[in-house]
Design an enzyme around this catalytic site. Structure first.
Site, PDB file in Angstrom:
ATOM      1  CG  PHE A 149      -1.948   1.186   1.241  1.00 54.94           C
ATOM      2  CD1 PHE A 149      -3.012   1.232   0.404  1.00 54.94           C
ATOM      3  CD2 PHE A 149      -1.506   2.251   1.840  1.00 54.94           C
ATOM      4  CE1 PHE A 149      -3.852   2.350   0.418  1.00 54.94           C
ATOM      5  CE2 PHE A 149      -2.440   3.356   1.780  1.00 54.94           C
ATOM      6  CZ  PHE A 149      -3.447   3.344   1.111  1.00 54.94           C
TER       7      PHE A 149
ATOM      8  CG  ASP B  86       5.637   3.571   1.855  1.00 55.36           C
ATOM      9  OD1 ASP B  86       5.524   4.353   2.833  1.00 55.36           O
ATOM     10  OD2 ASP B  86       4.427   3.614   0.961  1.00 55.36           O
TER      11      ASP B  86
ATOM     12  CE  LYS C 128      -1.081   5.557   7.738  1.00 53.41           C
ATOM     13  NZ  LYS C 128      -0.509   4.807   6.688  1.00 53.41           N
TER      14      LYS C 128
HETATM   15  C1  LIG Z   1      -1.006   5.403   5.041  1.00 55.92           C
HETATM   16  C2  LIG Z   1       0.062   4.752   4.125  1.00 55.92           C
HETATM   17  C3  LIG Z   1       0.165   5.693   3.080  1.00 55.92           C
HETATM   18  C4  LIG Z   1      -0.615   6.505   2.439  1.00 55.92           C
HETATM   19  O1  LIG Z   1      -0.638   8.058   3.286  1.00 55.92           O
HETATM   20  P1  LIG Z   1      -1.646   9.111   3.244  1.00 55.92           P
HETATM   21  O2  LIG Z   1      -1.354  10.027   4.314  1.00 55.92           O
HETATM   22  O3  LIG Z   1      -2.989   8.446   3.427  1.00 55.92           O
HETATM   23  O4  LIG Z   1      -1.468   9.362   1.815  1.00 55.92           O
HETATM   24  C5  LIG Z   1       1.415   5.207   2.190  1.00 55.92           C
HETATM   25  N1  LIG Z   1       2.063   4.281   2.395  1.00 55.92           N
HETATM   26  C6  LIG Z   1       2.010   3.371   3.495  1.00 55.92           C
HETATM   27  C7  LIG Z   1       3.024   2.286   3.757  1.00 55.92           C
HETATM   28  C8  LIG Z   1       0.753   3.789   4.449  1.00 55.92           C
HETATM   29  O5  LIG Z   1       0.825   2.941   5.583  1.00 55.92           O
END
Ligand SMILES: *Cc1c(COP(=O)(O)O)cnc(C)c1O
Length: 392
Positions: A139, A224, A253
């Protein structure tokens, strides 16, 4: 206004992207607790999906917001911003990165990282290097390009045609990955621990081999760390789980402890991909967001929350493993938890926990997802275990 009136307004006027939400509306929070508009207390074991690392209304965050907001909030990136410079310095001091760019969200940070990689190889005279290899079940966000990078069709299919130049391979399968690398590959994008799809960690051998492959092929390794960054895994950064450094990683986050801010973090060489004019943002890195993130990262460091996440994670896992024969597997890295049930009872268990004032998440019908704030104590865990055991 009561809850039903709020639900009615939402269903009439808000775009229906989140469907039927959990029927509660919170009024305020303190530590790991939230209070709804009727005064009922909840214990937060989901932390706003891994955002509220410091719980709610942490004094350092309230103080940073109040102080900075009373001075000024925004001035644009046309001017030098002290808080931005200080936050960039702090993040480069504690990580393997040499330069930082600030965005407003995780998806935007990932977009920035992908743009940086493509721009870097164009500048190096290798314009054929533009494609990315990502993992199945990953994700990476909800923009068209980050949804393309995301290895789950449900997030991208409705928005086709997608961004060209993305391939997906199974997690922890080095053969599949090395076969997917070709003359067009510019970078490999990985979550150190897949979060959204249910806590699937990369193995150390895999990441070590991927790093070696990237070096041999002269391509970037991008992590990421939007969810794994800043203590959640028991390390300050997820890449530290593997003793491997990425060329680029992203944060969001926990970075602002609830205030929206993301970051693209890069080694000096990779950061050369961006020259003046290549990338930008109106809101990103504004004085308020950076002042809050400075307070947030400082608190995570000063309160030793990575260590606490490691210790509390091990403690919670040790109890969960013997709690009930309805649990068949517990996957965790620090305070990222997935609890797999034998039967499809995850939604019911989540619902029953909610009725008893405990907030958690689920993945599908058999997996409970638990992401407590990093400030939790043994007694918070004991309370959670008590309620969960009663329900099971
Ligand atoms: C939550 C998340 C995102 C997206 O972040 P947003 O602030 O909602 O755009 C991208 N990568 C990972 C691994 C995530 O957990």
């Amino acid at each position: 206004m009561n809850l039903n009136e709020i639900i009615e307004l939402d269903s009439k006027h808000f775009m229906n992207t989140f469907g039927a939400r959990t029927p509660v509306c919170f009024e305020y929070g303190k530590g790991i607790h939230l209070y709804d508009i009727e005064g009922k207390m909840y214990t937060d074991f989901f932390a706003g999906i891994a955002v509220n690392a410091l719980g709610h209304s942490h004094p350092a965050i309230v103080d940073a917001i109040t102080k900075q907001a009373s001075k000024f909030i925004h001035c644009s990136n046309l001017y030098y911003i002290k808080q931005q410079a200080l936050l960039a310095k702090l993040l480069t001091d504690v990580s393997c990165a040499d330069r930082i760019f600030f965005s407003n969200s995780g998806a935007e940070a990932n977009e920035g990282a992908l743009k940086l990689a493509r721009a870097y190889f164009k500048k190096k005279g290798q314009p054929n290097k533009y494609s990315f290899i990502c993992l199945e079940k990953s994700f990476h966000g909800r923009t068209i390009t980050t949804a393309t990078a995301t290895g789950q069709e449900k997030y991208s299919k409705p928005f086709a045609p997608l961004t060209p130049g993305f391939k997906h391979v199974p997690i922890n399968d080095f053969d599949a990955l090395s076969k997917a690398v070709d003359e067009n590959t510019c970078a490999i994008l990985l979550e150190p621990v897949q979060g959204e799809s249910g806590v699937h960690p990369l193995t150390k051998d895999y990441v070590t081999a991927v790093r070696k492959l990237c070096d041999e092929k002269g391509i970037f390794l991008i992590f990421d760390e939007v969810q794994t960054g800043l203590g959640r895994t028991g390390k300050l950064f997820g890449y530290q789980l593997f003793d491997v450094e990425p060329d680029i990683f992203t944060l969001a986050k926990a970075l602002g402890a609830g205030f929206p801010i993301g970051a693209v973090c890069a080694k000096e060489e990779a950061a050369k991909g961006f020259e003046p004019g290549d990338h930008g943002t109106t809101f990103g890195g504004n004085p308020l967001a950076c002042a809050v993130a400075l307070a947030s990262v400082t608190a995570i460091l000063d309160e030793h929350l990575s260590e606490n996440a490691a210790n509390m994670g091990d403690y919670l896992a040790s109890i969960l493993l013997t709690l009930s024969d309805k649990i068949i597997e517990v996957r965790h890295v620090g305070l990222m938890f997935a609890i797999d049930f034998k039967e499809p009872i995850a939604v019911t268990v989540k619902q029953k926990l909610f009725e008893k004032g405990l907030l958690v998440g689920n993945v599908g019908t058999t997996t409970l997802r638990v992401l407590p704030p990093l400030i939790i104590t043994k007694s918070d865990i004991n309370y959670f275990i008590c309620v969960l055991m009663e329900i099971l």
